[in-house]
Design a protein around this motif. Structure first.
Motif, mmCIF file in Angstrom:
data_model
loop_
_atom_site.group_PDB
_atom_site.id
_atom_site.type_symbol
_atom_site.label_atom_id
_atom_site.label_comp_id
_atom_site.label_asym_id
_atom_site.label_seq_id
_atom_site.Cartn_x
_atom_site.Cartn_y
_atom_site.Cartn_z
ATOM 1 N N CYS A 11 2.764 0.883 -0.249
ATOM 2 C CA CYS A 11 4.069 1.230 -0.944
ATOM 3 C C CYS A 11 3.615 2.076 -2.160
ATOM 4 O O CYS A 11 2.606 1.487 -2.912
ATOM 5 C CB CYS A 11 4.782 -0.061 -1.132
ATOM 6 S SG CYS A 11 6.024 0.084 -2.272
ATOM 7 N N CYS A 14 4.335 -1.218 -5.167
ATOM 8 C CA CYS A 14 3.529 -2.374 -5.385
ATOM 9 C C CYS A 14 2.348 -2.447 -4.636
ATOM 10 O O CYS A 14 1.422 -3.194 -5.018
ATOM 11 C CB CYS A 14 4.535 -3.531 -4.612
ATOM 12 S SG CYS A 14 4.551 -3.449 -2.998
ATOM 13 N N CYS A 37 10.357 -1.427 1.472
ATOM 14 C CA CYS A 37 9.008 -2.238 1.544
ATOM 15 C C CYS A 37 9.335 -3.367 1.893
ATOM 16 O O CYS A 37 10.056 -4.339 1.227
ATOM 17 C CB CYS A 37 8.352 -2.017 0.089
ATOM 18 S SG CYS A 37 7.007 -2.856 -0.288
ATOM 19 N N TYR A 42 11.459 -1.997 -2.226
ATOM 20 C CA TYR A 42 11.489 -0.452 -2.656
ATOM 21 C C TYR A 42 11.844 0.314 -1.573
ATOM 22 O O TYR A 42 11.448 0.388 -0.252
ATOM 23 C CB TYR A 42 10.036 -0.086 -3.076
ATOM 24 C CG TYR A 42 10.162 1.346 -3.622
ATOM 25 C CD1 TYR A 42 10.648 1.585 -4.857
ATOM 26 C CD2 TYR A 42 9.368 2.496 -3.029
ATOM 27 C CE1 TYR A 42 10.853 3.061 -5.385
ATOM 28 C CE2 TYR A 42 9.451 3.543 -3.395
ATOM 29 C CZ TYR A 42 10.141 3.981 -4.625
ATOM 30 O OH TYR A 42 9.979 5.301 -5.006
HETATM 31 ZN ZN LIG Z 1 6.431 -2.519 -2.384
#
Ligand SMILES: [Zn+2]
Length: 113
Positions: A11, A14, A37, A42
């Motif tokens: 991702c 993160c 995510c 996200y």
């Molecule tokens: Zn993420």
């Protein structure tokens, strides 16, 4: 590092969750992307048609692979206009197409996140 995160399908926010549901880069089937995510939620879908732009990245990647295959053909002794070169270049592009599909979407996502 960004390139490592792209190759590892992480991702962009993160660096933990996976963008695709299957993380095998050479999976020869249509691999679905996660909508969000799994770790930080996200959203990977920015807007409708967002990933159309990934075609430009895919075009660049496949062209680069084709040029590299052609250079290898020439280094192995093939003449410049040998028809075998064409088939090797086409074969190379087909073999790497699943990789290009995933990498181009990941690069596009990283550019706009
Ligand atoms: Zn993420």
């Amino acid at each position: 590092m960004v390139l490592t995160d792209i190759v590892l399908d992480k991702c962009p926010r993160c660096k933990e969750g996976l963008v695709f549901q299957n993380s095998n880069l050479f999976a020869y089937k249509v691999v679905k992307m996660n909508a969000k995510c799994p770790c930080c939620q996200y959203s990977f879908t920015k807007e409708p048609g967002f990933y159309w732009g990934a075609m430009y990245v895919s075009y660049g990647l496949s062209t680069l692979e084709g040029v590299i295959a052609y250079i290898i053909c020439r280094l192995l002794g093939n003449t410049a206009f040998d028809p075998v070169n064409l088939w090797i270049v086409i074969g190379t592009m087909l073999v790497f197409s699943p990789l290009n599909y995933r990498l181009s979407r990941l690069v596009w996502l990283y550019i706009f996140s």
